[in-house]
Each structure stands twice: as structure tokens, then as C-alpha cells.
Design a protein around this motif. Structure first.
Motif, PDB file in Angstrom:
ATOM      1  N   ALA A  24     -53.450 -53.201 -11.106  1.00  0.00           N
ATOM      2  CA  ALA A  24     -52.051 -53.209 -10.691  1.00  0.00           C
ATOM      3  C   ALA A  24     -51.143 -53.617 -11.841  1.00  0.00           C
ATOM      4  N   SER A  25     -49.936 -53.091 -11.816  1.00  0.00           N
ATOM      5  CA  SER A  25     -48.919 -53.480 -12.802  1.00  0.00           C
ATOM      6  C   SER A  25     -47.548 -53.321 -12.183  1.00  0.00           C
ATOM      7  N   GLY A  26     -46.575 -54.021 -12.754  1.00  0.00           N
ATOM      8  CA  GLY A  26     -45.194 -53.847 -12.340  1.00  0.00           C
ATOM      9  C   GLY A  26     -44.637 -54.929 -11.449  1.00  0.00           C
ATOM     10  N   PHE A  29     -48.819 -60.011  -9.644  1.00  0.00           N
ATOM     11  CA  PHE A  29     -49.952 -59.615  -8.807  1.00  0.00           C
ATOM     12  C   PHE A  29     -50.315 -60.679  -7.778  1.00  0.00           C
ATOM     13  N   SER A  30     -50.210 -61.927  -8.141  1.00  0.00           N
ATOM     14  CA  SER A  30     -50.660 -63.002  -7.261  1.00  0.00           C
ATOM     15  C   SER A  30     -49.681 -63.303  -6.140  1.00  0.00           C
ATOM     16  N   LYS A  76     -56.624 -60.862 -13.932  1.00  0.00           N
ATOM     17  CA  LYS A  76     -56.795 -59.503 -14.461  1.00  0.00           C
ATOM     18  C   LYS A  76     -55.963 -58.477 -13.693  1.00  0.00           C
ATOM     19  N   ASN A  77     -55.179 -58.931 -12.733  1.00  0.00           N
ATOM     20  CA  ASN A  77     -54.343 -58.022 -11.926  1.00  0.00           C
ATOM     21  C   ASN A  77     -55.184 -56.907 -11.304  1.00  0.00           C
ATOM     22  N   THR A  78     -56.337 -57.269 -10.795  1.00  0.00           N
ATOM     23  CA  THR A  78     -57.277 -56.269 -10.293  1.00  0.00           C
ATOM     24  C   THR A  78     -57.854 -56.697  -8.949  1.00  0.00           C
ATOM     25  N   VAL A  79     -57.998 -55.724  -8.063  1.00  0.00           N
ATOM     26  CA  VAL A  79     -58.672 -55.925  -6.793  1.00  0.00           C
ATOM     27  C   VAL A  79     -59.907 -55.035  -6.779  1.00  0.00           C
ATOM     28  N   TYR A  80     -60.949 -55.517  -6.123  1.00  0.00           N
ATOM     29  CA  TYR A  80     -62.228 -54.816  -6.098  1.00  0.00           C
ATOM     30  C   TYR A  80     -62.675 -54.544  -4.671  1.00  0.00           C
ATOM     31  N   LEU A  81     -63.515 -53.541  -4.525  1.00  0.00           N
ATOM     32  CA  LEU A  81     -64.181 -53.299  -3.254  1.00  0.00           C
ATOM     33  C   LEU A  81     -65.652 -53.028  -3.563  1.00  0.00           C
ATOM     34  N   GLN A  82     -66.494 -54.006  -3.253  1.00  0.00           N
ATOM     35  CA  GLN A  82     -67.933 -53.838  -3.415  1.00  0.00           C
ATOM     36  C   GLN A  82     -68.481 -53.220  -2.145  1.00  0.00           C
TER      37      GLN A  82
END
Length: 120
Positions: A24-26, A29-30, A76-82
Motif C-alpha cells: 500500500a502507498s498514499g 498505512f497503520s 512495510k505497508n504490506t498486508v498478507y494472506l497466507q
């Protein structure tokens, strides 16, 4: 508005695993919730999982509970799906989404999607 870019999709056999990522950006994020949705051919887009801005609380569709895990790294402005124990019915385009700043609880920013195909 936030920009979202998914990655990590692909072809996997039933019972296998994949991990999707969404950068994500812009926007800070948190400060907002993130979600994963999916859309199979001929079907409407459906909710898969959601994670609160803090990462503490998560929510899942019944169809993926116990098999999928959503997480986020705010640094890291990142979301994951395991995704584990994948089934052919998990085949779909997977989208990440960001919570709206105007309507709390609603998602209004979407990525371009990443294809997940599970073969039997």
C-alpha cells in the motif's frame, strides 16, 4: 486515496499453499483496516478476511476460517494472506482493499487483483 498492488497468486494443487501480498502507498498505512476479497468466474465478489489497523483483531469468512491467515506489517505497508489447505473452490481473483476514510467499515480502495487457481 490509497494505491494497492497485489502479488503472489499462481497455480497450485489442492492441499497446497500460497501467500498473497499487498503493498500500500498514499496514506498512513497503520491508520486503517485492510481486507481481502475474491471473485470467482460468474460469481459476485465476496469477503475473505479483514484485519484491524492495529493488527490485533482479524475476521474471516466461514469458508476460509482455519485455513487462511491475514496479517500485516505496518513498517512495510504490506498486508498478507497466507492460504493453506487450498481447495479448487478457492479459485478466484483475489483483491486487497483499504478501509474508507469517509465511511468507517467500508472498503473503497482496491488493488488490481491477483489470480489464484487451485487444481484438483
Amino acid at each position: 486515496q490509497v494505491q494497492l498492488v497485489e502479488s503472489g497468486g499462481g497455480l497450485v494443487q489442492a492441499g497446497g499453499s500460497l501467500r498473497l501480498s499487498c503493498a500500500a502507498s498514499g496514506r498512513t498505512f497503520s491508520s486503517y483496516d485492510m481486507g481481502w476479497f475474491r471473485q470467482a468466474p460468474g460469481k459476485e465478489r465476496e469477503f475473505v478476511a479483514r484485519i484491524r489497523w492495529s493488527g490485533v483483531f482479524t475476521y474471516y469468512a466461514d469458508s476460509v476460517k482455519g485455513r487462511f491467515t491475514i496479517s500485516r506489517d505496518n513498517a512495510k505497508n504490506t498486508v498478507y494472506l497466507q492460504m493453506n489447505s487450498l481447495k479448487p473452490e478457492d479459485t478466484a481473483v483475489y483483491y486487497c482493499a483499504a478501509e474508507s476514510t469517509r465511511v468507517p467499515g467500508k472498503f473503497d480502495s482496491w488493488g488490481q487483483g491477483t489470480q489464484v487457481t487451485v487444481s484438483s
